[in-house]
Design a protein around this motif. Structure first.
Motif, PDB file in Angstrom:
ATOM      1  N   THR A  13       0.832  -1.207   0.000  1.00  0.00           N
ATOM      2  CA  THR A  13       0.000   0.000   0.000  1.00  0.00           C
ATOM      3  C   THR A  13       0.867   1.258   0.000  1.00  0.00           C
ATOM      4  O   THR A  13       0.602   2.209  -0.744  1.00  0.00           O
ATOM      5  CB  THR A  13      -0.939   0.015   1.221  1.00  0.00           C
ATOM      6  OG1 THR A  13      -1.748  -1.164   1.208  1.00  0.00           O
ATOM      7  CG2 THR A  13      -1.837   1.243   1.205  1.00  0.00           C
ATOM      8  N   SER A  15       3.882   1.493  -1.111  1.00  0.00           N
ATOM      9  CA  SER A  15       4.526   1.561  -2.426  1.00  0.00           C
ATOM     10  C   SER A  15       3.565   2.108  -3.477  1.00  0.00           C
ATOM     11  O   SER A  15       3.969   2.865  -4.370  1.00  0.00           O
ATOM     12  CB  SER A  15       5.026   0.177  -2.845  1.00  0.00           C
ATOM     13  OG  SER A  15       5.960  -0.325  -1.922  1.00  0.00           O
ATOM     14  N   CYS A  16       2.297   1.734  -3.383  1.00  0.00           N
ATOM     15  CA  CYS A  16       1.274   2.246  -4.303  1.00  0.00           C
ATOM     16  C   CYS A  16       1.129   3.759  -4.155  1.00  0.00           C
ATOM     17  O   CYS A  16       0.986   4.485  -5.146  1.00  0.00           O
ATOM     18  CB  CYS A  16      -0.072   1.580  -4.036  1.00  0.00           C
ATOM     19  SG  CYS A  16      -0.156  -0.160  -4.511  1.00  0.00           S
ATOM     20  N   TYR A  19       4.062   5.370  -5.790  1.00  0.00           N
ATOM     21  CA  TYR A  19       3.886   5.272  -7.240  1.00  0.00           C
ATOM     22  C   TYR A  19       2.942   6.361  -7.744  1.00  0.00           C
ATOM     23  O   TYR A  19       3.226   7.043  -8.736  1.00  0.00           O
ATOM     24  CB  TYR A  19       3.345   3.885  -7.594  1.00  0.00           C
ATOM     25  CG  TYR A  19       3.189   3.618  -9.065  1.00  0.00           C
ATOM     26  CD1 TYR A  19       4.213   3.030  -9.796  1.00  0.00           C
ATOM     27  CD2 TYR A  19       2.007   3.935  -9.731  1.00  0.00           C
ATOM     28  CE1 TYR A  19       4.075   2.777 -11.159  1.00  0.00           C
ATOM     29  CE2 TYR A  19       1.854   3.692 -11.081  1.00  0.00           C
ATOM     30  CZ  TYR A  19       2.892   3.110 -11.788  1.00  0.00           C
ATOM     31  OH  TYR A  19       2.737   2.870 -13.141  1.00  0.00           O
ATOM     32  N   ALA A  83      -2.595  -4.343  -5.663  1.00  0.00           N
ATOM     33  CA  ALA A  83      -1.670  -3.254  -5.965  1.00  0.00           C
ATOM     34  C   ALA A  83      -2.155  -2.420  -7.143  1.00  0.00           C
ATOM     35  O   ALA A  83      -2.064  -1.180  -7.126  1.00  0.00           O
ATOM     36  CB  ALA A  83      -0.278  -3.813  -6.259  1.00  0.00           C
ATOM     37  N   THR A  84      -2.693  -3.075  -8.169  1.00  0.00           N
ATOM     38  CA  THR A  84      -3.202  -2.352  -9.337  1.00  0.00           C
ATOM     39  C   THR A  84      -4.390  -1.482  -8.961  1.00  0.00           C
ATOM     40  O   THR A  84      -4.464  -0.304  -9.344  1.00  0.00           O
ATOM     41  CB  THR A  84      -3.612  -3.341 -10.440  1.00  0.00           C
ATOM     42  OG1 THR A  84      -2.478  -4.123 -10.818  1.00  0.00           O
ATOM     43  CG2 THR A  84      -4.151  -2.612 -11.663  1.00  0.00           C
ATOM     44  N   SER A  87      -3.158   1.436  -6.460  1.00  0.00           N
ATOM     45  CA  SER A  87      -2.352   2.467  -7.133  1.00  0.00           C
ATOM     46  C   SER A  87      -3.198   3.266  -8.121  1.00  0.00           C
ATOM     47  O   SER A  87      -3.058   4.494  -8.226  1.00  0.00           O
ATOM     48  CB  SER A  87      -1.153   1.834  -7.844  1.00  0.00           C
ATOM     49  OG  SER A  87      -1.565   0.917  -8.834  1.00  0.00           O
ATOM     50  N   SER A 119       9.303   2.318  -6.013  1.00  0.00           N
ATOM     51  CA  SER A 119       7.968   1.803  -5.703  1.00  0.00           C
ATOM     52  C   SER A 119       7.712   0.464  -6.392  1.00  0.00           C
ATOM     53  O   SER A 119       7.212  -0.483  -5.760  1.00  0.00           O
ATOM     54  CB  SER A 119       6.893   2.819  -6.093  1.00  0.00           C
ATOM     55  OG  SER A 119       6.926   3.101  -7.478  1.00  0.00           O
ATOM     56  N   CYS A 120       8.056   0.350  -7.679  1.00  0.00           N
ATOM     57  CA  CYS A 120       7.842  -0.907  -8.397  1.00  0.00           C
ATOM     58  C   CYS A 120       8.754  -2.007  -7.877  1.00  0.00           C
ATOM     59  O   CYS A 120       8.344  -3.172  -7.781  1.00  0.00           O
ATOM     60  CB  CYS A 120       8.073  -0.708  -9.902  1.00  0.00           C
ATOM     61  SG  CYS A 120       6.791   0.248 -10.726  1.00  0.00           S
ATOM     62  N   MET A 123       7.321  -3.336  -4.658  1.00  0.00           N
ATOM     63  CA  MET A 123       6.137  -4.166  -4.929  1.00  0.00           C
ATOM     64  C   MET A 123       6.536  -5.538  -5.470  1.00  0.00           C
ATOM     65  O   MET A 123       5.992  -6.556  -5.051  1.00  0.00           O
ATOM     66  CB  MET A 123       5.205  -3.447  -5.909  1.00  0.00           C
ATOM     67  CG  MET A 123       4.278  -2.446  -5.253  1.00  0.00           C
ATOM     68  SD  MET A 123       3.059  -1.770  -6.390  1.00  0.00           S
ATOM     69  CE  MET A 123       3.840  -0.239  -6.821  1.00  0.00           C
ATOM     70  N   THR A 130       2.010  -3.655 -10.367  1.00  0.00           N
ATOM     71  CA  THR A 130       0.903  -2.760 -10.680  1.00  0.00           C
ATOM     72  C   THR A 130       0.209  -3.213 -11.969  1.00  0.00           C
ATOM     73  O   THR A 130      -0.495  -2.436 -12.607  1.00  0.00           O
ATOM     74  CB  THR A 130       1.397  -1.314 -10.855  1.00  0.00           C
ATOM     75  OG1 THR A 130       2.443  -1.292 -11.836  1.00  0.00           O
ATOM     76  CG2 THR A 130       1.908  -0.759  -9.544  1.00  0.00           C
TER      77      THR A 130
END
Length: 201
Positions: A13, A15-16, A19, A83-84, A87, A119-120, A123, A130
């Protein structure tokens, strides 16, 4: 000892959020892309302004998640769907409450590349993506296991960067995007594999 699932999803979360900030602050106002379905979302949003970028990304990812379920497994798929969705919603939510102004493009591409790479990378380390080209790269990793994830991402994303440049009729957009893409892939590999440059034969 198995990793605490709550901790894993809290990290995903965060990291999202990173991003979404990196994309909305550095890339979108400057018409710069590092590829991916977010880049395709930029093109579609430019042509159809009524469709939010995050919503477009979710729609584009549906077929890939079906493939991910079949070839990668449900645990990875669930974390990637999460995550998708998070984000994408954060991208749309942040855009709704605040509009970032364009900045010096070279600063945007340099700092944006690092932010998106961190961020990626986090994840991916936590077993999520993402979606989009991240998930495509993860699928390509199955037959091409010897190739670093960052390089796989770079190969897939170059085509999207070219498409974004064509949509915005800007060669500079593509050139800045390539710089960002290179930086992000280097950072992703550093996050995933550490700072040691040694190779395994």
């Amino acid at each position: 000892m198995k990793r605490n699932v709550l901790t894993q999803y809290l990290i995903i979360t965060a990291s999202c959020a990173l991003y979404a900030v990196g994309f909305n602050w550095m890339f979108d106002p400057n018409h710069i892309s590092v590829g991916g379905f977010t880049g395709l979302g930029q093109i579609i949003n430019y042509l159809l302004p009524g469709l939010p970028i995050g919503t477009i990304v979710i729609i584009l990812n549906v077929p890939l998640f079906v493939l991910g379920w079949r070839f990668i497994g449900k645990d990875f798929l669930f974390s990637s769907i999460y995550a998708t969705a998070v984000s994408s919603l954060m991208i749309d939510g942040l855009a709704a409450v605040h509009t970032f102004k364009p900045m010096e493009p070279i600063l945007a591409c340099l700092y944006g590349g690092v932010i998106i790479g961190v961020s990626c990378g986090i994840m991916l380390r936590e077993g999520a993506t993402t979606g989009g080209t991240d998930l495509i790269a993860r699928l390509l990793k199955l037959p091409f296991g010897h190739l670093p994830m960052g390089r796989l991402l770079m190969a897939v994303d170059l085509a999207v960067i070219a498409a974004v440049a064509l949509a915005f009729r800007s060669l500079n957009s593509a050139l800045y995007g390539i710089i960002s893409l290179y930086l992000s892939t280097v950072v992703i590999d550093k996050v995933l594999y550490g700072m040691d440059s040694a190779k395994v034969a």
